[in-house]
Design an enzyme around this catalytic site. Structure first.
Site, PDB file in Angstrom:
ATOM      1  N   VAL A 179      22.706  38.237  33.696  1.00 20.24           N
ATOM      2  CA  VAL A 179      22.490  38.434  32.262  1.00 20.24           C
ATOM      3  C   VAL A 179      21.396  37.504  31.755  1.00 20.24           C
ATOM      4  O   VAL A 179      21.120  36.470  32.348  1.00 20.24           O
ATOM      5  CB  VAL A 179      23.778  38.162  31.433  1.00 20.24           C
ATOM      6  CG1 VAL A 179      24.825  39.227  31.667  1.00 20.24           C
ATOM      7  CG2 VAL A 179      24.324  36.785  31.693  1.00 20.24           C
ATOM      8  N   ALA A 198      27.296  43.189  28.623  1.00 22.45           N
ATOM      9  CA  ALA A 198      28.456  43.276  29.518  1.00 22.45           C
ATOM     10  C   ALA A 198      29.323  42.049  29.303  1.00 22.45           C
ATOM     11  O   ALA A 198      28.854  41.017  28.809  1.00 22.45           O
ATOM     12  CB  ALA A 198      27.998  43.345  30.972  1.00 22.45           C
ATOM     13  N   GLN A 211      40.606  40.750  36.115  1.00 23.74           N
ATOM     14  CA  GLN A 211      39.534  40.715  35.131  1.00 23.74           C
ATOM     15  C   GLN A 211      39.424  42.109  34.511  1.00 23.74           C
ATOM     16  O   GLN A 211      39.847  43.101  35.112  1.00 23.74           O
ATOM     17  CB  GLN A 211      38.182  40.366  35.773  1.00 23.74           C
ATOM     18  CG  GLN A 211      38.011  38.882  36.047  1.00 23.74           C
ATOM     19  CD  GLN A 211      36.591  38.510  36.459  1.00 23.74           C
ATOM     20  OE1 GLN A 211      35.757  39.356  36.739  1.00 23.74           O
ATOM     21  NE2 GLN A 211      36.334  37.213  36.496  1.00 23.74           N
ATOM     22  N   HIS A 243      34.782  38.959  41.267  1.00 22.99           N
ATOM     23  CA  HIS A 243      34.782  39.379  39.857  1.00 22.99           C
ATOM     24  C   HIS A 243      34.675  40.897  39.814  1.00 22.99           C
ATOM     25  O   HIS A 243      34.466  41.540  40.852  1.00 22.99           O
ATOM     26  CB  HIS A 243      33.650  38.697  39.067  1.00 22.99           C
ATOM     27  CG  HIS A 243      32.281  38.779  39.679  1.00 22.99           C
ATOM     28  ND1 HIS A 243      31.163  38.261  39.094  1.00 22.99           N
ATOM     29  CD2 HIS A 243      31.839  39.323  40.851  1.00 22.99           C
ATOM     30  CE1 HIS A 243      30.101  38.479  39.851  1.00 22.99           C
ATOM     31  NE2 HIS A 243      30.483  39.119  40.915  1.00 22.99           N
ATOM     32  N   TRP A 287      31.053  31.300  42.534  1.00 21.03           N
ATOM     33  CA  TRP A 287      32.155  32.187  42.923  1.00 21.03           C
ATOM     34  C   TRP A 287      32.633  31.804  44.317  1.00 21.03           C
ATOM     35  O   TRP A 287      32.045  32.227  45.321  1.00 21.03           O
ATOM     36  CB  TRP A 287      31.703  33.651  42.885  1.00 21.03           C
ATOM     37  CG  TRP A 287      31.465  34.103  41.482  1.00 21.03           C
ATOM     38  CD1 TRP A 287      32.416  34.578  40.625  1.00 21.03           C
ATOM     39  CD2 TRP A 287      30.245  34.108  40.742  1.00 21.03           C
ATOM     40  NE1 TRP A 287      31.846  34.872  39.408  1.00 21.03           N
ATOM     41  CE2 TRP A 287      30.524  34.588  39.456  1.00 21.03           C
ATOM     42  CE3 TRP A 287      28.925  33.728  41.049  1.00 21.03           C
ATOM     43  CZ2 TRP A 287      29.544  34.710  38.473  1.00 21.03           C
ATOM     44  CZ3 TRP A 287      27.961  33.850  40.071  1.00 21.03           C
ATOM     45  CH2 TRP A 287      28.262  34.342  38.801  1.00 21.03           C
ATOM     46  N   ARG A 310      39.583  34.459  44.527  1.00 22.97           N
ATOM     47  CA  ARG A 310      38.666  33.332  44.725  1.00 22.97           C
ATOM     48  C   ARG A 310      39.320  32.260  45.577  1.00 22.97           C
ATOM     49  O   ARG A 310      40.526  32.011  45.449  1.00 22.97           O
ATOM     50  CB  ARG A 310      38.235  32.713  43.390  1.00 22.97           C
ATOM     51  CG  ARG A 310      37.341  33.638  42.619  1.00 22.97           C
ATOM     52  CD  ARG A 310      36.704  32.991  41.430  1.00 22.97           C
ATOM     53  NE  ARG A 310      36.180  34.038  40.546  1.00 22.97           N
ATOM     54  CZ  ARG A 310      35.616  33.825  39.385  1.00 22.97           C
ATOM     55  NH1 ARG A 310      35.472  32.605  38.934  1.00 22.97           N
ATOM     56  NH2 ARG A 310      35.176  34.834  38.658  1.00 22.97           N
TER      57      ARG A 310
END
Ligand code: YSA
Length: 220
Positions: free
Chosen positions: A132, A188, A89, A49, A28, A75
């Site tokens: 995740v 997610a 997003q 994000h 990122w 970004r």
């Protein structure tokens, strides 16, 4: 729900299992706000994000959770036909007892079919996000070259356009907000609505959304 565009390192990274100095921070490219706290740290940034809202939502509520979070992200990156330095997003988060990867796939397939029709091809691949486990990215076959790939500037020769990242919420993220990861699981996702509009309407350059050319805007 919606959340702040100027965010703390704490929510954008730390609570998402991305500690200071972790190489995953390079995924990122971050615009840092020129502000120093008393400890001499620079803890404020433009959110890269919408995922920090996962931690903010979970901190303030108990499962079951079903939430979508649309919002602007920023970004520090070079722009091209599919990349802007500011874009939207939409984050999705479901946490409950007994949520599985099948729920994630079923939900995202249903979304893709409703958005693009039955014929569009969908691809899931393993991907890495520290918040995740397991993680995936989801792509749709390229509208410009019909998935052919070679010589296509829209999909950069690949035949596919990535529209979102997703996965099962990492146990460390659940534990970090005080949930018992033995009891609760969740999935997610974070998708890019400009890329989805590009696929749906055949728009060949993301920069058109923000160029303020009325000839473009009046079509919608
Ligand atoms: C992953 C797992 C989760 O459990 C939840 C969310 C995520 C997504 C993760 N937070 C993320 O930001 N992944 S990403 O860097 O791949 O971006 C997600 C989507 O945002 C991309 O698929 C793309 O559609 C869009 N995007 C990213 N950078 C962009 C962009 N759109 C336009 N311009 C850019 N520079």
């Amino acid at each position: 729900m919606e959340g702040p565009e100027v965010e703390w390192d704490h929510y954008n990274f730390e609570m998402l299992n991305i500690p200071k100095g972790h190489p995953a921070r390079d995924m990122w490219n971050t615009l840092w706000v020129d502000y120093q706290n008393e400890a001499g740290e620079q803890p404020m940034l433009l959110r890269t994000h919408t995922s920090p809202m996962q931690a903010r939502v979970m901190e303030n509520s108990k499962p079951p959770i079903r939430v979508v979070v649309p919002g602007k992200c920023y970004r520090y990156e070079a722009t091209d036909a599919t990349h802007e330095w500011h874009f939207y997003q939409v984050e999705g988060l479901a946490v409950d007892e007994g949520i599985t990867f099948a729920d994630l796939k079923g939900t995202l397939y249903a979304f893709a079919r409703r958005m693009f029709g039955e014929d569009r091809k969908v691809r899931f691949r393993c991907d890495y996000f520290p918040f995740v486990e397991p993680g995936v990215d989801m792509s749709i076959d390229c509208f410009a070259c019909d998935g052919e790939g070679s010589g296509c500037r829209i999909c950069r020769d690949s035949g596919w356009i990535e529209i979102m990242g997703a996965g099962m919420v990492h146990p460390k993220v659940l534990a970090g907000v005080g949930y018992d990861p033995e009891k609760y699981t969740g999935f997610a996702f974070g998708l890019g609505p400009e890329r989805i509009a590009m696929l749906k309407y055949g728009i060949d350059d993301i920069r058109l959304f923000y160029a303020n050319d009325l000839r473009f805007l009046r079509q919608f």
